[in-house]
Write a protein that holds these residues in place. Structure first.
Motif, PDB file in Angstrom:
ATOM      1  N   GLU A 175       0.826  -1.206   0.000  1.00 13.20           N
ATOM      2  CA  GLU A 175       0.000   0.000   0.000  1.00 13.20           C
ATOM      3  C   GLU A 175       0.864   1.262   0.000  1.00 13.20           C
ATOM      4  OE1 GLU A 175      -3.858  -1.833   2.413  1.00 13.20           O
ATOM      5  OE2 GLU A 175      -2.188  -0.906   3.499  1.00 13.20           O
ATOM      6  N   PHE A 176       1.939   1.226   0.793  1.00 13.04           N
ATOM      7  CA  PHE A 176       2.854   2.377   0.806  1.00 13.04           C
ATOM      8  C   PHE A 176       3.478   2.583  -0.568  1.00 13.04           C
ATOM      9  CE2 PHE A 176       7.298   3.749   1.016  1.00 13.04           C
ATOM     10  CZ  PHE A 176       7.121   5.048   1.491  1.00 13.04           C
ATOM     11  N   THR A 177       3.928   1.497  -1.189  1.00 12.99           N
ATOM     12  CA  THR A 177       4.576   1.572  -2.495  1.00 12.99           C
ATOM     13  C   THR A 177       3.641   2.172  -3.543  1.00 12.99           C
ATOM     14  OG1 THR A 177       5.963  -0.351  -1.990  1.00 12.99           O
ATOM     15  CG2 THR A 177       5.691   0.207  -4.307  1.00 12.99           C
ATOM     16  N   LYS A 178       2.422   1.670  -3.569  1.00 12.20           N
ATOM     17  CA  LYS A 178       1.459   2.159  -4.564  1.00 12.20           C
ATOM     18  C   LYS A 178       1.086   3.619  -4.300  1.00 12.20           C
ATOM     19  CE  LYS A 178       1.514  -1.552  -6.863  1.00 12.20           C
ATOM     20  NZ  LYS A 178       2.256  -1.559  -8.154  1.00 12.20           N
ATOM     21  N   GLU A 179       0.943   3.989  -3.034  1.00  6.87           N
ATOM     22  CA  GLU A 179       0.568   5.365  -2.706  1.00  6.87           C
ATOM     23  C   GLU A 179       1.692   6.338  -3.068  1.00  6.87           C
ATOM     24  OE1 GLU A 179      -2.041   8.051  -2.074  1.00  6.87           O
ATOM     25  OE2 GLU A 179      -2.619   6.003  -1.543  1.00  6.87           O
ATOM     26  N   LEU A 180       2.950   5.937  -2.814  1.00  7.74           N
ATOM     27  CA  LEU A 180       4.075   6.790  -3.182  1.00  7.74           C
ATOM     28  C   LEU A 180       4.170   6.913  -4.699  1.00  7.74           C
ATOM     29  CD1 LEU A 180       6.503   8.503  -2.451  1.00  7.74           C
ATOM     30  CD2 LEU A 180       7.870   6.410  -2.222  1.00  7.74           C
ATOM     31  N   GLY A 181       3.933   5.827  -5.403  1.00  9.74           N
ATOM     32  CA  GLY A 181       3.934   5.883  -6.864  1.00  9.74           C
ATOM     33  C   GLY A 181       2.868   6.836  -7.392  1.00  9.74           C
TER      34      GLY A 181
END
Length: 239
Positions: free
Chosen positions: A172-178
């Protein structure tokens, strides 16, 4: 997390002494002071809690050291304890933060470049919990803890989990940062690669995680400016 610096025995000694010896010296100075401070705050970490996909940890959760970093937290927090006579007037506080997210350093500084280049991706399975906090909120919790106690302080340390109330995974963090950077996140880094680059003892910090609840932090009345990833990352990347 510098992959060029291996966690050999000398480095591990530095890791412990830089935290424990310094904290112990400060605690001794407070104990010897004719006018000790009203509050004494130590910022340690959530590494004391054993990684799990299911368990949820509050400040009341019991724990015992299980690896290098949890042992470090145990000894670090113990080194901050004040003598009983001093603890009667000085409030002792321990804040355990997750990954601290901010624009100018820490975890984000290392992540932003690969994500900007479109090379960001999940670490390991991506399903591991990712406890985090915006640096402004961590500063706010510290300031909140420094406020004068209403009555006589507790003789023991008051522990606050310095994490956002949102429970997120690495995915979730990865996708949100992307999304915040408007970049794809299609290059996952398998766990075995992390182990090879960093060593298994250090890689576990990134490939495993804990569900940490800021129960006492919220009960104490602290109000978060960035309670969720969307608002926190929007402020950090300026989009």
């Amino acid at each position: 997390m510098n992959p060029l610096r291996w966690w050999n025995e000398n480095y591990k000694k530095d890791l412990f002494s830089s935290r424990i010896d310094t904290t112990k010296a400060l605690a001794q100075a407070i104990a010897a002071s004719p006018s000790p401070p009203q509050s004494w705050v130590l910022v340690s970490g959530v590494a004391c809690y054993k990684p799990s996909l299911a368990a949820e940890y509050t400040e009341d959760s019991e724990w015992t050291p299980f690896d290098l970093l949890s042992k470090l937290v145990k000894e670090w927090e113990a080194s901050a304890l004040l003598p009983e006579n001093v603890a009667k007037t000085t409030k002792q506080v321990v804040i355990r933060p997750g990954a601290v997210l901010g624009r100018d350093g820490g975890a984000m500084k290392q992540m932003l470049l690969p994500f900007w280049l479109g090379l960001g991706g999940t670490l390991g399975s991506g399903s591991q919990p990712f406890p985090w906090i915006h640096v402004s909120d961590l500063a706010g919790i510290i300031a909140h803890a420094l406020e004068s106690p209403a009555g006589p302080p507790s003789p023991s340390q008051q522990v606050f989990n310095g994490v956002a109330p949102a429970l997120n995974t690495n995915y979730e963090f990865t996708k949100e940062l992307g999304r915040a950077l408007r970049r794809p996140t299609i290059f996952p880094v398998p766990g075995f690669v992390m182990n090879t680059l960093l060593g298994s003892e250090r890689a576990v910090v990134l490939t495993q995680g804990q569900k940490v609840i800021p129960k006492r932090t919220q009960e104490a009345g602290f109000q978060y400016n960035y309670p969720d990833l969307t608002s926190a990352l929007k402020e950090i990347v300026g989009s």
